[in-house]
Design a protein around this motif. Structure first.
Motif, mmCIF file in Angstrom:
data_model
loop_
_atom_site.group_PDB
_atom_site.id
_atom_site.type_symbol
_atom_site.label_atom_id
_atom_site.label_comp_id
_atom_site.label_asym_id
_atom_site.label_seq_id
_atom_site.Cartn_x
_atom_site.Cartn_y
_atom_site.Cartn_z
ATOM 1 N N THR A 229 0.767 -1.334 -0.089
ATOM 2 C CA THR A 229 -0.107 0.193 -0.122
ATOM 3 C C THR A 229 0.780 1.332 0.050
ATOM 4 O O THR A 229 1.907 1.342 0.735
ATOM 5 N N HIS A 230 0.366 1.953 -0.873
ATOM 6 C CA HIS A 230 1.399 3.369 -0.981
ATOM 7 C C HIS A 230 0.560 4.755 -0.783
ATOM 8 O O HIS A 230 -0.577 4.623 -1.797
ATOM 9 N N GLN A 231 0.690 5.508 -0.019
ATOM 10 C CA GLN A 231 -0.234 6.725 0.080
ATOM 11 C C GLN A 231 0.190 7.759 -1.030
ATOM 12 O O GLN A 231 1.097 8.623 -1.168
ATOM 13 N N GLU B 117 2.207 12.416 -5.488
ATOM 14 C CA GLU B 117 2.347 12.590 -4.079
ATOM 15 C C GLU B 117 2.516 13.924 -3.606
ATOM 16 O O GLU B 117 2.525 14.753 -4.407
ATOM 17 N N ARG C 92 10.637 3.685 -5.729
ATOM 18 C CA ARG C 92 9.359 3.213 -5.065
ATOM 19 C C ARG C 92 9.048 1.660 -5.106
ATOM 20 O O ARG C 92 9.248 1.250 -6.216
ATOM 21 N N ALA C 93 9.017 0.924 -3.857
ATOM 22 C CA ALA C 93 8.886 -0.493 -3.793
ATOM 23 C C ALA C 93 10.123 -1.118 -4.629
ATOM 24 O O ALA C 93 9.688 -2.084 -5.162
#
Length: 142
Positions: free
Chosen positions: A5-7, A21, A108-109
């Motif tokens: 999960t990423h905001q 973002e 990211r990830a």
């Protein structure tokens, strides 16, 4: 890799996702709405799932908010959503530099993405985001 999960808010343009973002209230959803109005497709609002697939980072709708977007001062709206490989990370920040040589690289990830910081209060922010994707975004394949 499993999904994480990423905001962030995310839309896809011609099969390439822009991960948006920024701090709360910075205009992530407003940018997404402007891009959707210009033909983009919703991936997720205020939270997405990120997954590595074949060396690329994919953004997927979060199951708790799939197909929902919160429109400030209006309410929750339903719309179609889908998934796409992430081609660009946009950070919304009032401290965005006026001039840049090109994108920075942000992880990211575990996947490197081209990244730009944009000033959120521009009346042409959606056009800037589309141009950033066109000029700096990862290609559809590869």
């Amino acid at each position: 890799m499993n999904e994480v999960t990423h905001q962030a808010t995310c839309v896809a343009i011609d099969g390439r996702a822009i991960l948006i973002e920024g701090e709360p209230g910075m205009g992530k959803t407003s940018l997404a709405l402007a891009l959707i109005d210009r033909g983009a497709a919703l991936v997720g609002d205020d939270g997405v799932l990120l997954e590595q697939r074949g060396g690329r980072l994919w953004a997927l709708p979060h199951p708790n908010t799939c197909g929902l977007i919160e429109v400030r001062n209006v309410g929750i709206a339903a719309m179609p959503c889908g998934e796409a490989p992430v081609a660009l990370l946009i950070m919304l920040d009032h401290a965005a530099p006026r001039h840049v040589e090109g994108p920075t690289v942000t992880q990211r990830a575990g996947i490197a993405l081209p990244s730009l910081t944009l000033w959120p209060d521009s009346p042409v922010l959606a056009i800037r985001a589309e141009m950033a994707l066109s000029i700096h975004g990862l290609p559809s394949h590869g």
